[in-house]
Design an enzyme around this catalytic site. Structure first.
Site, PDB file in Angstrom:
ATOM      1  N   PRO A  13       0.792  -1.229   0.000  1.00 36.18           N
ATOM      2  CA  PRO A  13       0.000   0.000   0.000  1.00 36.18           C
ATOM      3  C   PRO A  13       0.823   1.279   0.000  1.00 36.18           C
ATOM      4  O   PRO A  13       1.886   1.345   0.625  1.00 36.18           O
ATOM      5  CB  PRO A  13      -0.842  -0.102   1.285  1.00 36.18           C
ATOM      6  CG  PRO A  13      -0.143  -1.112   2.122  1.00 36.18           C
ATOM      7  CD  PRO A  13       0.507  -2.067   1.173  1.00 36.18           C
ATOM      8  N   ASN A  14       0.303   2.250  -0.716  1.00 34.25           N
ATOM      9  CA  ASN A  14       0.853   3.606  -0.810  1.00 34.25           C
ATOM     10  C   ASN A  14       2.112   3.715  -1.675  1.00 34.25           C
ATOM     11  O   ASN A  14       2.589   4.816  -1.941  1.00 34.25           O
ATOM     12  CB  ASN A  14       1.125   4.210   0.586  1.00 34.25           C
ATOM     13  CG  ASN A  14      -0.131   4.247   1.431  1.00 34.25           C
ATOM     14  OD1 ASN A  14      -1.144   4.766   0.973  1.00 34.25           O
ATOM     15  ND2 ASN A  14      -0.100   3.671   2.621  1.00 34.25           N
ATOM     16  N   ARG A  21       4.986  10.814  -2.396  1.00 32.01           N
ATOM     17  CA  ARG A  21       4.791  10.543  -0.986  1.00 32.01           C
ATOM     18  C   ARG A  21       6.101  10.727  -0.221  1.00 32.01           C
ATOM     19  O   ARG A  21       7.093  10.056  -0.519  1.00 32.01           O
ATOM     20  CB  ARG A  21       4.351   9.087  -0.905  1.00 32.01           C
ATOM     21  CG  ARG A  21       4.367   8.487   0.427  1.00 32.01           C
ATOM     22  CD  ARG A  21       4.196   6.978   0.332  1.00 32.01           C
ATOM     23  NE  ARG A  21       4.051   6.446   1.661  1.00 32.01           N
ATOM     24  CZ  ARG A  21       4.426   5.233   2.015  1.00 32.01           C
ATOM     25  NH1 ARG A  21       4.931   4.410   1.116  1.00 32.01           N
ATOM     26  NH2 ARG A  21       4.272   4.828   3.238  1.00 32.01           N
ATOM     27  N   TYR A  26      11.237   8.514   0.754  1.00 29.44           N
ATOM     28  CA  TYR A  26      11.109   7.489  -0.289  1.00 29.44           C
ATOM     29  C   TYR A  26      11.670   7.892  -1.647  1.00 29.44           C
ATOM     30  O   TYR A  26      11.642   7.091  -2.587  1.00 29.44           O
ATOM     31  CB  TYR A  26       9.630   7.078  -0.427  1.00 29.44           C
ATOM     32  CG  TYR A  26       9.071   6.494   0.860  1.00 29.44           C
ATOM     33  CD1 TYR A  26       9.539   5.280   1.353  1.00 29.44           C
ATOM     34  CD2 TYR A  26       8.100   7.172   1.600  1.00 29.44           C
ATOM     35  CE1 TYR A  26       9.053   4.753   2.537  1.00 29.44           C
ATOM     36  CE2 TYR A  26       7.600   6.650   2.790  1.00 29.44           C
ATOM     37  CZ  TYR A  26       8.083   5.446   3.246  1.00 29.44           C
ATOM     38  OH  TYR A  26       7.606   4.918   4.417  1.00 29.44           O
ATOM     39  N   ASN A  78       8.005  -5.737  -1.178  1.00 29.39           N
ATOM     40  CA  ASN A  78       8.005  -4.621  -0.235  1.00 29.39           C
ATOM     41  C   ASN A  78       6.572  -4.540   0.276  1.00 29.39           C
ATOM     42  O   ASN A  78       5.701  -3.971  -0.386  1.00 29.39           O
ATOM     43  CB  ASN A  78       8.413  -3.309  -0.913  1.00 29.39           C
ATOM     44  CG  ASN A  78       8.448  -2.156   0.092  1.00 29.39           C
ATOM     45  OD1 ASN A  78       7.945  -2.292   1.215  1.00 29.39           O
ATOM     46  ND2 ASN A  78       9.026  -1.031  -0.297  1.00 29.39           N
ATOM     47  N   ALA A  81       3.279  -0.912   4.598  1.00 28.89           N
ATOM     48  CA  ALA A  81       2.752  -0.923   5.971  1.00 28.89           C
ATOM     49  C   ALA A  81       2.305  -2.320   6.412  1.00 28.89           C
ATOM     50  O   ALA A  81       2.281  -2.617   7.620  1.00 28.89           O
ATOM     51  CB  ALA A  81       1.601   0.072   6.095  1.00 28.89           C
ATOM     52  N   ASP A  91       1.479 -15.761   6.009  1.00 29.37           N
ATOM     53  CA  ASP A  91       0.987 -17.138   5.852  1.00 29.37           C
ATOM     54  C   ASP A  91       0.903 -17.544   4.384  1.00 29.37           C
ATOM     55  O   ASP A  91       1.174 -18.702   4.044  1.00 29.37           O
ATOM     56  CB  ASP A  91      -0.394 -17.289   6.505  1.00 29.37           C
ATOM     57  CG  ASP A  91      -0.298 -17.406   8.022  1.00 29.37           C
ATOM     58  OD1 ASP A  91       0.817 -17.567   8.546  1.00 29.37           O
ATOM     59  OD2 ASP A  91      -1.351 -17.324   8.683  1.00 29.37           O
ATOM     60  N   GLU A 102      12.818  -9.541   1.087  1.00 32.35           N
ATOM     61  CA  GLU A 102      12.029  -8.413   1.595  1.00 32.35           C
ATOM     62  C   GLU A 102      12.828  -7.127   1.369  1.00 32.35           C
ATOM     63  O   GLU A 102      13.999  -7.053   1.727  1.00 32.35           O
ATOM     64  CB  GLU A 102      11.798  -8.635   3.098  1.00 32.35           C
ATOM     65  CG  GLU A 102      11.096  -7.505   3.814  1.00 32.35           C
ATOM     66  CD  GLU A 102      11.010  -7.752   5.339  1.00 32.35           C
ATOM     67  OE1 GLU A 102      11.378  -8.869   5.806  1.00 32.35           O
ATOM     68  OE2 GLU A 102      10.611  -6.826   6.055  1.00 32.35           O
ATOM     69  N   HIS A 104      12.831  -2.843   1.696  1.00 31.45           N
ATOM     70  CA  HIS A 104      12.266  -1.567   2.159  1.00 31.45           C
ATOM     71  C   HIS A 104      13.137  -0.445   1.625  1.00 31.45           C
ATOM     72  O   HIS A 104      14.368  -0.521   1.710  1.00 31.45           O
ATOM     73  CB  HIS A 104      12.214  -1.494   3.687  1.00 31.45           C
ATOM     74  CG  HIS A 104      11.363  -2.575   4.260  1.00 31.45           C
ATOM     75  ND1 HIS A 104       9.994  -2.531   4.213  1.00 31.45           N
ATOM     76  CD2 HIS A 104      11.703  -3.757   4.826  1.00 31.45           C
ATOM     77  CE1 HIS A 104       9.516  -3.640   4.742  1.00 31.45           C
ATOM     78  NE2 HIS A 104      10.526  -4.406   5.119  1.00 31.45           N
ATOM     79  N   ILE A 105      12.479   0.578   1.112  1.00 30.28           N
ATOM     80  CA  ILE A 105      13.213   1.722   0.581  1.00 30.28           C
ATOM     81  C   ILE A 105      13.914   2.460   1.718  1.00 30.28           C
ATOM     82  O   ILE A 105      15.083   2.816   1.628  1.00 30.28           O
ATOM     83  CB  ILE A 105      12.235   2.653  -0.176  1.00 30.28           C
ATOM     84  CG1 ILE A 105      11.644   1.903  -1.383  1.00 30.28           C
ATOM     85  CG2 ILE A 105      12.925   3.953  -0.603  1.00 30.28           C
ATOM     86  CD1 ILE A 105      10.445   2.596  -2.027  1.00 30.28           C
ATOM     87  N   ARG A 111      13.500   4.402  12.256  1.00 34.98           N
ATOM     88  CA  ARG A 111      12.305   5.255  12.197  1.00 34.98           C
ATOM     89  C   ARG A 111      11.462   5.013  13.461  1.00 34.98           C
ATOM     90  O   ARG A 111      12.002   4.733  14.514  1.00 34.98           O
ATOM     91  CB  ARG A 111      11.543   4.960  10.900  1.00 34.98           C
ATOM     92  CG  ARG A 111      12.403   5.250   9.646  1.00 34.98           C
ATOM     93  CD  ARG A 111      11.644   5.010   8.365  1.00 34.98           C
ATOM     94  NE  ARG A 111      10.479   5.878   8.253  1.00 34.98           N
ATOM     95  CZ  ARG A 111       9.504   5.705   7.352  1.00 34.98           C
ATOM     96  NH1 ARG A 111       9.578   4.707   6.483  1.00 34.98           N
ATOM     97  NH2 ARG A 111       8.479   6.529   7.316  1.00 34.98           N
TER      98      ARG A 111
HETATM   99  C1  DQA Z   1       8.397   0.804   3.616  1.00 32.27           C
HETATM  100  C2  DQA Z   1       8.524   1.047   5.106  1.00 32.27           C
HETATM  101  C3  DQA Z   1       7.191   0.831   5.809  1.00 32.27           C
HETATM  102  O1  DQA Z   1       7.326   1.034   7.196  1.00 32.27           O
HETATM  103  C4  DQA Z   1       6.159   1.800   5.275  1.00 32.27           C
HETATM  104  O2  DQA Z   1       4.903   1.562   5.863  1.00 32.27           O
HETATM  105  C5  DQA Z   1       6.086   1.808   3.803  1.00 32.27           C
HETATM  106  C6  DQA Z   1       7.289   1.639   3.000  1.00 32.27           C
HETATM  107  C7  DQA Z   1       9.699   1.153   2.857  1.00 32.27           C
HETATM  108  O3  DQA Z   1       9.800   0.792   1.700  1.00 32.27           O
HETATM  109  O4  DQA Z   1      10.579   1.795   3.422  1.00 32.27           O
HETATM  110  O5  DQA Z   1       5.015   2.047   3.231  1.00 32.27           O
HETATM  111  O6  DQA Z   1       8.127  -0.564   3.391  1.00 32.27           O
END
Ligand code: DQA
Length: 147
Positions: A13-14, A21, A26, A78, A81, A91, A102, A104-105, A111
């Site tokens: 999401p997002n 954003r 990011y 990724n 949230a 699962d 996995e 994460h940017i 954080r």
């Molecule tokens: C994220 C980090 C998460 O905590 C956050 O909710 C995101 C992006 C990252 O790519 O850094 O939406 O996964």
């Protein structure tokens, strides 16, 4: 080239708002440019890269379920949230038993406290956090070496 491998990239999401954003966290690149560049990179590595971004948890879960049928060899995820909330996606990944990295940017460990816990890291085949969008390229390169 023969033996092309299939990698599925999942963005939660997002992340459709990448570039708009919180660009201080990011970055300024948008998602469609990033995906286009990653696909080009994948091609050079003899990988067929497919992508899903969704704000809906169930769509991500259903895509993961289809991964076996779609002959996906490796997943890059990724979960955004959902990283911190989704036992359901966890699962699903366990159910299909496809290796995944996995990404994460941002660095989720420097954080807010709630971002430090991931429901994915302990079952992953690698975690990349805090390298910006470069993390996705690292994941792809790593997978090309592993497959
Ligand atoms: C994220 C980090 C998460 O905590 C956050 O909710 C995101 C992006 C990252 O790519 O850094 O939406 O996964």
């Amino acid at each position: 080239m023969e033996n092309k491998k299939n990698v599925l990239l999942i963005n939660g999401p997002n992340l459709n708002l990448l570039g708009l954003r919180e660009p201080n966290i990011y970055g300024k690149n948008n998602l469609s440019d990033l995906i286009e560049k990653l696909k080009k990179k994948a091609k050079k590595l003899n990988i067929s890269l497919s992508h899903i971004q969704s704000n809906a948890e169930y769509l991500l879960i259903e895509k993961i379920h289809l991964s076996k049928k779609n002959n996906i060899d490796y997943i890059i995820i990724n979960p955004a949230a959902f990283t911190h909330t989704s036992i359901a996606i966890r699962d699903a990944l366990i159910a299909v038993s496809i290796p995944f990295i996995e990404v994460h940017i941002s660095n989720i460990y420097n954080r807010e406290d709630f971002r430090s816990h991931s429901w994915f890291s302990d079952i992953s085949n690698g975690v990349i956090s805090g390298l910006g969008i470069y993390g996705y390229y690292c994941a792809l390169k790593t997978i090309s070496k592993r497959l």
